[in-house]
Design a protein around this motif. Sequence first.
Motif, PDB file in Angstrom:
ATOM      1  N   THR A  15       0.840  -1.197   0.000  1.00 60.33           N
ATOM      2  CA  THR A  15       0.000   0.000   0.000  1.00 60.33           C
ATOM      3  C   THR A  15       0.872   1.243   0.000  1.00 60.33           C
ATOM      4  OG1 THR A  15      -1.967   1.001   1.016  1.00 60.33           O
ATOM      5  CG2 THR A  15      -0.213   0.259   2.506  1.00 60.33           C
ATOM      6  N   HIS A  17       0.334   5.611   0.965  1.00 64.10           N
ATOM      7  CA  HIS A  17      -0.471   6.783   1.295  1.00 64.10           C
ATOM      8  C   HIS A  17       0.030   7.952   0.460  1.00 64.10           C
ATOM      9  CE1 HIS A  17      -2.325   4.516   4.461  1.00 64.10           C
ATOM     10  NE2 HIS A  17      -1.154   4.251   4.991  1.00 64.10           N
ATOM     11  N   THR A  38      -5.300   6.596  -1.160  1.00 66.61           N
ATOM     12  CA  THR A  38      -4.620   5.330  -0.895  1.00 66.61           C
ATOM     13  C   THR A  38      -4.463   4.552  -2.191  1.00 66.61           C
ATOM     14  OG1 THR A  38      -5.492   5.184   1.354  1.00 66.61           O
ATOM     15  CG2 THR A  38      -4.704   3.140   0.354  1.00 66.61           C
ATOM     16  N   ALA A 240      -8.125   0.884  -3.904  1.00 65.49           N
ATOM     17  CA  ALA A 240      -8.082   0.419  -2.518  1.00 65.49           C
ATOM     18  C   ALA A 240      -9.331  -0.340  -2.107  1.00 65.49           C
ATOM     19  CB  ALA A 240      -7.866   1.608  -1.584  1.00 65.49           C
TER      20      ALA A 240
END
Length: 264
Positions: A15, A17, A38, A240
Motif C-alpha cells: 500500500t 499513502h 490510498t 483500494a
Amino acid sequence: MAADQWEIVVVRHGTRHARRSDVYMNYGFYGEADDDFTVDYYLWVLRNGEQIIHVDTGYSQAGAAKRGRTVLIDPLEALRRLGASAESGNPLVVTHAHYDHIGNVAAFANSPIYMSGAELEFWTSDIATRPLFSHYGDQDEIADLLAAEHEGRLVAFSGRLELSPGVELIEIGGHTPGELVVSVQTRAGEIILAGDAAHFREELDRDMLFQSMADVPQSYRALDWLRSQTDACIITGHDAGELDRFTPLDGALAGHAAVAGRAP
C-alpha cells in the motif's frame, strides 16, 4: 478443465499513502481540492481445479524500499500460503513491466512467461532509461525477463493470445506500450483483470488518467474499451476497494486476499 470454472484470487501485498495530485495526471485541470489518497498493490492468481496461472508478481522488498512503498505481506510468502509457490512452474502473465508487477520474476525460474512483445521491446530500448519512465522500471528486473527469454521460457506476442480455455490475454497499450488485460471466464461470468489499463475505479467512472501514461490517447481508448465490456466485471490494478468487492479469503491470507468468480 471446463473453460468457465476459473476463479481469481486477488492478493493485496502493499500500500501507499499519497495525495490525489500524486496519482492523477494534471490534477489541477479538474478544479478540485487535493486530498489524501490510498494506492494498493496487487497480484492475482487464477485457479481452475489443479491448474494455476499467475498474473504479475508484485514488487520486491528492494523495489518497495527504493520508492517508499509499504509491504503488507511479501508476495512470495503470500503465494506460498496460497499453495501456489513461485517455484512450482505455473505459467506467469506479465501485464506490463513496471517494478510493482515484475519485482519477483527471478523467483519464477521454472515458469513460462507470457507478455507483449511491444512491452519487452520498449523496456530494452534507450527510452526506458529516461527519467519519466525509469522511475517505474528496474533494469535488473528487466534483465530477469531477458534471462527467461534466453532460456526459451518467455513468449512475447502481439494482439490476443488464448493462454488456456477461458483465459485470454489482450494487448491494449496506453499505460505502457504493451499493457495487457486478462479476460477470465468464471462461474460468475467474465471477469477482466485490467492491470494498469485502469488503476482505479475513478479512472473508469470519471475518465481521469493516472499520472504516468506512455500514450495518452491510447490510454483513453483503453478506458473506452473496458467500459464497452458491459457484461464483464472489471478488476482494476490499484483501487483500494477491490478486496471489499469479493469474498474474503480465510486462513493464512485472511485480510490480504479475496476470491472473485465464484458462483453467486
